[in-house]
Write a protein that holds these residues in place. Sequence first.
Motif, PDB file in Angstrom:
ATOM      1  N   CYS A  34       5.373   6.322   1.789  1.00 48.83           N
ATOM      2  CA  CYS A  34       5.677   4.887   1.860  1.00 48.83           C
ATOM      3  C   CYS A  34       7.107   4.637   1.417  1.00 48.83           C
ATOM      4  CB  CYS A  34       4.703   4.096   0.981  1.00 48.83           C
ATOM      5  SG  CYS A  34       4.996   2.315   0.970  1.00 48.83           S
ATOM      6  N   HIS A  50       4.248  -3.227  -0.508  1.00 49.74           N
ATOM      7  CA  HIS A  50       3.060  -2.409  -0.278  1.00 49.74           C
ATOM      8  C   HIS A  50       1.830  -2.967  -0.985  1.00 49.74           C
ATOM      9  CE1 HIS A  50       5.154  -0.869  -3.880  1.00 49.74           C
ATOM     10  NE2 HIS A  50       3.946  -0.774  -4.374  1.00 49.74           N
ATOM     11  N   GLY A  51       1.899  -4.219  -1.411  1.00 49.19           N
ATOM     12  CA  GLY A  51       0.761  -4.850  -2.069  1.00 49.19           C
ATOM     13  C   GLY A  51       0.456  -4.216  -3.415  1.00 49.19           C
ATOM     14  N   ILE A 108      -1.130  -1.360  -3.789  1.00 54.89           N
ATOM     15  CA  ILE A 108      -1.375   0.069  -3.620  1.00 54.89           C
ATOM     16  C   ILE A 108      -0.483   0.851  -4.587  1.00 54.89           C
ATOM     17  CG2 ILE A 108      -1.258   2.006  -2.000  1.00 54.89           C
ATOM     18  CD1 ILE A 108      -1.678  -0.077   0.247  1.00 54.89           C
ATOM     19  N   SER A 122       1.390   0.512   7.889  1.00 54.18           N
ATOM     20  CA  SER A 122       0.857  -0.762   7.402  1.00 54.18           C
ATOM     21  C   SER A 122       0.032  -0.515   6.144  1.00 54.18           C
ATOM     22  CB  SER A 122      -0.033  -1.405   8.471  1.00 54.18           C
ATOM     23  OG  SER A 122      -1.231  -0.645   8.642  1.00 54.18           O
ATOM     24  N   ASN A 123      -0.234  -1.580   5.401  1.00 55.51           N
ATOM     25  CA  ASN A 123      -1.070  -1.428   4.206  1.00 55.51           C
ATOM     26  C   ASN A 123      -2.465  -0.942   4.570  1.00 55.51           C
ATOM     27  OD1 ASN A 123       1.084  -2.257   2.725  1.00 55.51           O
ATOM     28  ND2 ASN A 123       0.209  -4.188   2.036  1.00 55.51           N
ATOM     29  N   GLN A 124      -2.984  -1.381   5.709  1.00 53.49           N
ATOM     30  CA  GLN A 124      -4.292  -0.913   6.162  1.00 53.49           C
ATOM     31  C   GLN A 124      -4.269   0.589   6.395  1.00 53.49           C
ATOM     32  OE1 GLN A 124      -6.416  -3.650   5.314  1.00 53.49           O
ATOM     33  NE2 GLN A 124      -7.518  -2.774   7.042  1.00 53.49           N
ATOM     34  N   LEU A 153      -2.146   2.706   4.932  1.00 53.50           N
ATOM     35  CA  LEU A 153      -1.971   3.355   3.631  1.00 53.50           C
ATOM     36  C   LEU A 153      -3.305   3.517   2.913  1.00 53.50           C
ATOM     37  CD1 LEU A 153       1.247   1.600   2.256  1.00 53.50           C
ATOM     38  CD2 LEU A 153       1.060   3.926   3.158  1.00 53.50           C
ATOM     39  N   GLY A 178      -8.591  -0.858  -1.832  1.00 46.93           N
ATOM     40  CA  GLY A 178      -7.589  -0.384  -2.773  1.00 46.93           C
ATOM     41  C   GLY A 178      -8.193   0.020  -4.097  1.00 46.93           C
TER      42      GLY A 178
END
Length: 244
Positions: free
Chosen positions: A79, A84-85, A87, A121-123, A125, A213
């Motif tokens: 990443c 990245h939220g 995560i 994407s975060n999904q 990851l 997560g």
Amino acid sequence: MSLAVVLVEPAGPLNLGSVARLCANFGVDDLRLVAPRCDPGDPDAQRMAVHGGQVLNSARHFRTLFEALADCQRVVASCGRIEHGDIPLQTPEQVMPWVTQGLESASQVALVFGREDRGLSNQELLLSQRVVRLHSDASYPSLNLSHAVAVLLHELARVRRHPSESLKEAVQGEEAAEPTQLIACLDDAEDLLLEAGFLMKHTARARMAKVKGLLQRSLVRPDELALLRGMVRQLRWAIRCQRP
């Protein structure tokens, strides 16, 4: 070694060829391409691959990242994004001992790299158990695709040749459930929670991302995952039995 390098939607033939060469440099013969946006047969890709031409020509193609990881027990994603939220990110030094332990136990391991222009994407990851952030400057963290692959493969080779105390700690850790199995379980749970009215369609994706997560960070074991899946199925059966 049971190591796969996975590229998601690679668009540049020069990068693709360079990654194939790196795979040959570090003894990786399993290159997986998810919905590639360039042709591995492109002359530029073939030229950059040099002695990695066989790796490039034998690369397997997949429609989705989920399909590409279906046989993987340990998954690490790279990443380079700041947004990245929640995560958690780790360094290569923290992650590569865990990867090495997986390879030594004959697990199928994947290193996943995202698109040149926007990464993963975060999904996507959340399909991994570990997310790596390289030691780049925060003002410009994203590396060229082939450079990121080079850094991680080099760090993995270094750890495998010079085991440290961190590797001993990784060996003592418990095996986590496969990411794709966890996501499949959570997809079942999402359907159940929608059916029960706990989730609403317009907010389900965001709320389930938090749950995914949480469970990825906790490294759920296979037996714990089987328990969760059994609970979901029993609750679904009970709900449907109570309907008139």
